[in-house]
Design a protein around this motif. Structure first.
Motif, PDB file in Angstrom:
ATOM      1  N   ALA A 188     -66.061  75.237  52.714  1.00  0.00           N
ATOM      2  CA  ALA A 188     -65.786  74.456  51.506  1.00  0.00           C
ATOM      3  C   ALA A 188     -64.556  73.577  51.707  1.00  0.00           C
ATOM      4  O   ALA A 188     -64.551  72.398  51.342  1.00  0.00           O
ATOM      5  CB  ALA A 188     -65.595  75.382  50.313  1.00  0.00           C
ATOM      6  N   GLU A 189     -63.512  74.145  52.287  1.00  0.00           N
ATOM      7  CA  GLU A 189     -62.302  73.376  52.549  1.00  0.00           C
ATOM      8  C   GLU A 189     -62.570  72.238  53.533  1.00  0.00           C
ATOM      9  O   GLU A 189     -62.089  71.112  53.350  1.00  0.00           O
ATOM     10  CB  GLU A 189     -61.205  74.296  53.104  1.00  0.00           C
ATOM     11  CG  GLU A 189     -60.655  75.301  52.107  1.00  0.00           C
ATOM     12  CD  GLU A 189     -59.566  74.693  51.227  1.00  0.00           C
ATOM     13  OE1 GLU A 189     -59.281  73.482  51.353  1.00  0.00           O
ATOM     14  OE2 GLU A 189     -58.995  75.445  50.413  1.00  0.00           O
ATOM     15  N   LYS A 190     -63.342  72.507  54.555  1.00  0.00           N
ATOM     16  CA  LYS A 190     -63.574  71.521  55.623  1.00  0.00           C
ATOM     17  C   LYS A 190     -64.446  70.364  55.163  1.00  0.00           C
ATOM     18  O   LYS A 190     -64.162  69.197  55.467  1.00  0.00           O
ATOM     19  CB  LYS A 190     -64.204  72.209  56.828  1.00  0.00           C
ATOM     20  CG  LYS A 190     -64.478  71.268  57.998  1.00  0.00           C
ATOM     21  CD  LYS A 190     -65.031  72.034  59.193  1.00  0.00           C
ATOM     22  CE  LYS A 190     -65.294  71.084  60.371  1.00  0.00           C
ATOM     23  NZ  LYS A 190     -65.826  71.824  61.557  1.00  0.00           N
ATOM     24  N   GLY A 194     -61.508  67.672  48.311  1.00  0.00           N
ATOM     25  CA  GLY A 194     -60.968  66.319  48.363  1.00  0.00           C
ATOM     26  C   GLY A 194     -62.005  65.220  48.433  1.00  0.00           C
ATOM     27  O   GLY A 194     -61.665  64.039  48.382  1.00  0.00           O
ATOM     28  N   GLN A 195     -63.290  65.608  48.524  1.00  0.00           N
ATOM     29  CA  GLN A 195     -64.361  64.623  48.631  1.00  0.00           C
ATOM     30  C   GLN A 195     -64.888  64.229  47.248  1.00  0.00           C
ATOM     31  O   GLN A 195     -64.470  64.778  46.225  1.00  0.00           O
ATOM     32  CB  GLN A 195     -65.501  65.192  49.489  1.00  0.00           C
ATOM     33  CG  GLN A 195     -65.088  65.556  50.899  1.00  0.00           C
ATOM     34  CD  GLN A 195     -64.524  64.378  51.682  1.00  0.00           C
ATOM     35  OE1 GLN A 195     -65.085  63.285  51.677  1.00  0.00           O
ATOM     36  NE2 GLN A 195     -63.395  64.603  52.346  1.00  0.00           N
ATOM     37  N   ASP A 223     -59.140  66.766  38.125  1.00  0.00           N
ATOM     38  CA  ASP A 223     -60.124  65.976  37.377  1.00  0.00           C
ATOM     39  C   ASP A 223     -61.532  66.122  37.920  1.00  0.00           C
ATOM     40  O   ASP A 223     -62.470  65.511  37.406  1.00  0.00           O
ATOM     41  CB  ASP A 223     -59.727  64.503  37.368  1.00  0.00           C
ATOM     42  CG  ASP A 223     -59.650  63.905  38.775  1.00  0.00           C
ATOM     43  OD1 ASP A 223     -59.436  64.670  39.750  1.00  0.00           O
ATOM     44  OD2 ASP A 223     -59.792  62.680  38.896  1.00  0.00           O
ATOM     45  N   LYS A 224     -61.711  66.979  38.955  1.00  0.00           N
ATOM     46  CA  LYS A 224     -63.029  67.166  39.562  1.00  0.00           C
ATOM     47  C   LYS A 224     -63.475  68.628  39.547  1.00  0.00           C
ATOM     48  O   LYS A 224     -64.346  69.022  40.335  1.00  0.00           O
ATOM     49  CB  LYS A 224     -63.029  66.638  40.999  1.00  0.00           C
ATOM     50  CG  LYS A 224     -62.825  65.130  41.099  1.00  0.00           C
ATOM     51  CD  LYS A 224     -62.999  64.622  42.521  1.00  0.00           C
ATOM     52  CE  LYS A 224     -61.906  65.093  43.434  1.00  0.00           C
ATOM     53  NZ  LYS A 224     -61.999  64.486  44.790  1.00  0.00           N
ATOM     54  N   VAL A 225     -62.896  69.428  38.667  1.00  0.00           N
ATOM     55  CA  VAL A 225     -63.275  70.843  38.544  1.00  0.00           C
ATOM     56  C   VAL A 225     -63.615  71.123  37.083  1.00  0.00           C
ATOM     57  O   VAL A 225     -62.924  70.658  36.171  1.00  0.00           O
ATOM     58  CB  VAL A 225     -62.146  71.776  39.026  1.00  0.00           C
ATOM     59  CG1 VAL A 225     -62.535  73.241  38.833  1.00  0.00           C
ATOM     60  CG2 VAL A 225     -61.824  71.502  40.495  1.00  0.00           C
TER      61      VAL A 225
END
Length: 268
Positions: A188-190, A194-195, A223-225
């Motif tokens: 998920a991090e990789k 941030g995408q 703002d994306k969760v």
């Protein structure tokens, strides 16, 4: 500091089933994940167990386990939404479904606000080529897609597969459940953090501390969760209490509890 009951909440992740099969469906979910089940899969229990929360909307879904059940699932969600103005519905599709062009017309006519895909339960990978015709139309009509993400025993819903879909359909509105796949945090991090993808924060408690979830949310973008319970595994009340206790500001909590979802699902 605002009290929990003062926050307006939109719970974007709820599985509901017809009453005659709800308990069996909920038991199947419990047995698959080997986790305790708070709800029984019915709409009535979902609402009753929300307690004193100020729930503005519940987003409900029912992913089709076979291609010939797509229309049936969409009819059920549509009829359920019609019965209660507190509900927002998601349609579904399937990798083996051959007539999504006609089905998406029904989904739009029904006023459903997006699509739900749960690869493990539906039996295909997120990046299965059979979904291309669906994805093209989903992207065209700007229907948000809520993907189950991450699994301990399968890679059908892996972050790398979702990233391939995102790269192929860059204008599709993608929501990766479970913080982008909390059981596969490194992936998920990789591939996702941030995408251009939304997360819901359901189930984070099984693999993260509150501080870790907070840090990941801020790395990705507050703002994306969006807030999600994943009913019937959990109730909105249990998840809201847990999230409320995490070290966010009131402004961050407002975004995650409701404001982000209002934008994504066009909720007034």
């Amino acid at each position: 500091m605002k009290k929990l009951e003062e926050f307006e909440i939109i719970d974007i992740h709820n599985h509901v089933f017809p009453e005659k099969i709800a308990m069996r469906a909920a038991s199947n979910i419990r047995d698959y994940y080997k986790l305790p089940m708070e709800g029984d899969g019915t709409l009535a229990t979902m609402k009753r167990l929300s307690g004193p929360l100020n729930i503005k909307k519940y987003v409900i879904c029912s992913a089709a386990t076979h291609s010939d059940k797509v229309g049936v699932a969409d009819d059920f969600i549509h009829n359920t939404v019609l019965s209660d103005d507190q509900l927002v519905g998601l349609g579904t599709t399937h990798a083996d479904f051959k007539d999504f062009e006609r089905e998406v017309e029904r989904i739009l006519e029904f006023g459903l606000r997006g699509i739900k895909i749960h690869s493990e339960f539906q039996g295909f990978a997120i990046d299965d080529p059979g979904l291309d015709s669906s994805y093209r139309l989903i992207e065209k009509y700007k229907l948000p897609v809520l993907f189950h993400l991450g699994d301990k025993t399968s890679d059908l819903s892996s972050a790398v597969r979702l990233r391939r879909v995102m790269d192929k359909y860059p204008d599709m509105i993608v929501i990766a459940a479970h913080m982008g796949g909390h059981v596969q945090k490194e992936a998920a991090e990789k591939y996702l953090v941030g995408q251009n993808v939304y997360f819901d924060n359901s189930e984070w408690q099984y693999t993260m501390t509150a501080q870790e979830m907070c840090d990941m949310t801020r790395r990705h973008g507050v703002d994306k969760v969006m807030f999600g319970s994943d009913y019937p595994l959990n109730t909105a009340l249990t998840c809201a209490k847990r999230f409320y206790d995490a070290p966010f500001t009131d402004e961050e909590k407002e975004l995650i509890f409701s404001k982000n979802a209002m934008k994504v699902f066009h909720i007034d």
